[in-house]
Write a protein that holds these residues in place. Structure first.
Motif, PDB file in Angstrom:
ATOM      1  N   ARG A  25       8.167   3.955  -7.141  1.00  0.00           N
ATOM      2  CA  ARG A  25       6.744   3.762  -7.441  1.00  0.00           C
ATOM      3  C   ARG A  25       6.524   3.597  -8.940  1.00  0.00           C
ATOM      4  NH1 ARG A  25       5.326   8.118  -3.116  1.00  0.00           N
ATOM      5  NH2 ARG A  25       4.582   6.773  -1.448  1.00  0.00           N
ATOM      6  N   ARG A  26       7.179   4.427  -9.739  1.00  0.00           N
ATOM      7  CA  ARG A  26       7.043   4.331 -11.196  1.00  0.00           C
ATOM      8  C   ARG A  26       7.594   3.011 -11.712  1.00  0.00           C
ATOM      9  NH1 ARG A  26       8.686  10.451 -12.913  1.00  0.00           N
ATOM     10  NH2 ARG A  26       6.695  11.388 -12.347  1.00  0.00           N
ATOM     11  N   TRP A  27       8.698   2.567 -11.143  1.00  0.00           N
ATOM     12  CA  TRP A  27       9.295   1.304 -11.570  1.00  0.00           C
ATOM     13  C   TRP A  27       8.353   0.138 -11.272  1.00  0.00           C
ATOM     14  CZ3 TRP A  27      11.181  -2.952  -8.707  1.00  0.00           C
ATOM     15  CH2 TRP A  27      11.861  -3.905  -9.484  1.00  0.00           C
ATOM     16  N   ILE A  28       7.778   0.112 -10.062  1.00  0.00           N
ATOM     17  CA  ILE A  28       6.846  -0.960  -9.699  1.00  0.00           C
ATOM     18  C   ILE A  28       5.613  -0.914 -10.601  1.00  0.00           C
ATOM     19  CG2 ILE A  28       5.317  -1.847  -7.891  1.00  0.00           C
ATOM     20  CD1 ILE A  28       7.439  -0.911  -5.852  1.00  0.00           C
ATOM     21  N   ASN A  29       5.080   0.284 -10.845  1.00  0.00           N
ATOM     22  CA  ASN A  29       3.914   0.411 -11.714  1.00  0.00           C
ATOM     23  C   ASN A  29       4.222   0.019 -13.151  1.00  0.00           C
ATOM     24  OD1 ASN A  29       2.052   1.216  -9.807  1.00  0.00           O
ATOM     25  ND2 ASN A  29       2.546   3.377 -10.041  1.00  0.00           N
ATOM     26  N   HIS A  64       1.614  -0.202  20.823  1.00  0.00           N
ATOM     27  CA  HIS A  64       0.681  -0.210  19.696  1.00  0.00           C
ATOM     28  C   HIS A  64       1.468  -0.308  18.394  1.00  0.00           C
ATOM     29  CE1 HIS A  64      -2.892   0.606  17.355  1.00  0.00           C
ATOM     30  NE2 HIS A  64      -2.198   1.493  16.668  1.00  0.00           N
ATOM     31  N   ILE A  65       1.142  -1.325  17.588  1.00  0.00           N
ATOM     32  CA  ILE A  65       1.770  -1.504  16.290  1.00  0.00           C
ATOM     33  C   ILE A  65       0.712  -1.184  15.236  1.00  0.00           C
ATOM     34  CG2 ILE A  65       2.864  -3.130  14.713  1.00  0.00           C
ATOM     35  CD1 ILE A  65       3.790  -4.682  17.188  1.00  0.00           C
ATOM     36  N   PRO A  66       0.926  -0.142  14.430  1.00  0.00           N
ATOM     37  CA  PRO A  66      -0.072   0.212  13.406  1.00  0.00           C
ATOM     38  C   PRO A  66      -0.118  -0.844  12.302  1.00  0.00           C
ATOM     39  CG  PRO A  66       1.864   1.579  13.183  1.00  0.00           C
ATOM     40  CD  PRO A  66       2.065   0.740  14.418  1.00  0.00           C
ATOM     41  N   ALA A  67      -1.173  -0.795  11.511  1.00  0.00           N
ATOM     42  CA  ALA A  67      -1.282  -1.718  10.376  1.00  0.00           C
ATOM     43  C   ALA A  67      -0.065  -1.536   9.473  1.00  0.00           C
ATOM     44  CB  ALA A  67      -2.561  -1.441   9.616  1.00  0.00           C
ATOM     45  N   LEU A  68       0.500  -2.650   9.040  1.00  0.00           N
ATOM     46  CA  LEU A  68       1.747  -2.587   8.276  1.00  0.00           C
ATOM     47  C   LEU A  68       1.590  -1.869   6.943  1.00  0.00           C
ATOM     48  CD1 LEU A  68       3.262  -6.084   9.032  1.00  0.00           C
ATOM     49  CD2 LEU A  68       3.759  -3.899  10.102  1.00  0.00           C
ATOM     50  N   CYS A  69       0.381  -1.878   6.373  1.00  0.00           N
ATOM     51  CA  CYS A  69       0.207  -1.167   5.102  1.00  0.00           C
ATOM     52  C   CYS A  69       0.349   0.338   5.288  1.00  0.00           C
ATOM     53  CB  CYS A  69      -1.138  -1.500   4.470  1.00  0.00           C
ATOM     54  SG  CYS A  69      -2.545  -1.180   5.517  1.00  0.00           S
ATOM     55  N   LYS A  70       0.089   0.833   6.492  1.00  0.00           N
ATOM     56  CA  LYS A  70       0.261   2.265   6.751  1.00  0.00           C
ATOM     57  C   LYS A  70       1.735   2.637   6.867  1.00  0.00           C
ATOM     58  CE  LYS A  70      -4.143   2.793   9.102  1.00  0.00           C
ATOM     59  NZ  LYS A  70      -4.796   3.085  10.367  1.00  0.00           N
ATOM     60  N   LEU A  71       2.568   1.661   7.181  1.00  0.00           N
ATOM     61  CA  LEU A  71       4.002   1.913   7.320  1.00  0.00           C
ATOM     62  C   LEU A  71       4.753   1.779   6.000  1.00  0.00           C
ATOM     63  CD1 LEU A  71       4.693  -0.054  10.612  1.00  0.00           C
ATOM     64  CD2 LEU A  71       4.314   2.395  10.345  1.00  0.00           C
ATOM     65  N   ASN A  72       4.181   1.060   5.042  1.00  0.00           N
ATOM     66  CA  ASN A  72       4.849   0.810   3.778  1.00  0.00           C
ATOM     67  C   ASN A  72       4.478   1.896   2.773  1.00  0.00           C
ATOM     68  OD1 ASN A  72       5.891  -0.151   1.409  1.00  0.00           O
ATOM     69  ND2 ASN A  72       5.024  -2.202   1.603  1.00  0.00           N
ATOM     70  N   PRO A  73       5.413   2.726   2.374  1.00  0.00           N
ATOM     71  CA  PRO A  73       5.089   3.843   1.476  1.00  0.00           C
ATOM     72  C   PRO A  73       4.769   3.416   0.040  1.00  0.00           C
ATOM     73  CG  PRO A  73       7.419   3.813   1.928  1.00  0.00           C
ATOM     74  CD  PRO A  73       6.802   2.758   2.797  1.00  0.00           C
ATOM     75  N   VAL A  74       5.086   2.194  -0.348  1.00  0.00           N
ATOM     76  CA  VAL A  74       4.779   1.725  -1.702  1.00  0.00           C
ATOM     77  C   VAL A  74       3.735   0.604  -1.677  1.00  0.00           C
ATOM     78  CG1 VAL A  74       6.949   2.453  -2.758  1.00  0.00           C
ATOM     79  CG2 VAL A  74       6.784   0.208  -1.701  1.00  0.00           C
ATOM     80  N   TYR A  75       2.930   0.564  -0.636  1.00  0.00           N
ATOM     81  CA  TYR A  75       1.929  -0.499  -0.481  1.00  0.00           C
ATOM     82  C   TYR A  75       0.948  -0.525  -1.646  1.00  0.00           C
ATOM     83  CZ  TYR A  75      -1.887  -3.241   1.449  1.00  0.00           C
ATOM     84  OH  TYR A  75      -2.859  -4.179   1.637  1.00  0.00           O
ATOM     85  N   ASP A  76       0.441   0.629  -2.060  1.00  0.00           N
ATOM     86  CA  ASP A  76      -0.542   0.676  -3.151  1.00  0.00           C
ATOM     87  C   ASP A  76       0.045   0.139  -4.456  1.00  0.00           C
ATOM     88  OD1 ASP A  76      -2.524   1.737  -1.542  1.00  0.00           O
ATOM     89  OD2 ASP A  76      -1.954   3.806  -2.005  1.00  0.00           O
ATOM     90  N   GLU A  77       1.287   0.443  -4.721  1.00  0.00           N
ATOM     91  CA  GLU A  77       1.929  -0.041  -5.940  1.00  0.00           C
ATOM     92  C   GLU A  77       2.113  -1.555  -5.905  1.00  0.00           C
ATOM     93  OE1 GLU A  77       2.444   4.194  -5.755  1.00  0.00           O
ATOM     94  OE2 GLU A  77       2.887   2.679  -4.269  1.00  0.00           O
TER      95      GLU A  77
END
Length: 102
Positions: A25-29, A64-77
């Motif tokens: 996360r820090r690297w992406i930010n 049921h397939i959840p929204a992919l952004c909920k599965l990606n732990p670095v989505y916000d970054e």
């Protein structure tokens, strides 16, 4: 070496504590967008919106397939990186970024 921008107003909030993905996360930010070609690449690779959740019927069963952004732990970054790339193209390069908007 990349400069980390934890305190940047556009950086997503950091979760409390140190997790396994905190270095990533820090690297992406910390990635600074300073190249037009790199900014275009980021805008093409990172989608502008979260893919919607879906219910699939397979062999008489519903999956049921959840929204992919909920599965990606670095989505916000990643969204923050895409926003920085769009801002670079619009503000520094003076380009029209409407093709990259949803």
């Amino acid at each position: 070496m990349a400069t980390f921008i934890h305190d940047h107003p556009l950086a997503p909030p950091q979760p409390p504590g140190i997790g396994l993905l905190t270095p990533l996360r820090r690297w992406i930010n910390g990635i600074e967008v300073t190249n037009r070609r790199f900014a275009h690449l980021i805008c093409r690779l990172i989608p502008c919106c979260c893919p919607f959740e879906r219910d699939l019927s397979l062999l008489g069963r519903t999956i049921h397939i959840p929204a992919l952004c909920k599965l990606n732990p670095v989505y916000d970054e990643l969204v923050g990186l895409r926003f920085r790339a769009l801002s670079y193209l619009a503000d520094r390069c003076g380009e029209d970024v409407t093709p990259y908007l949803c």
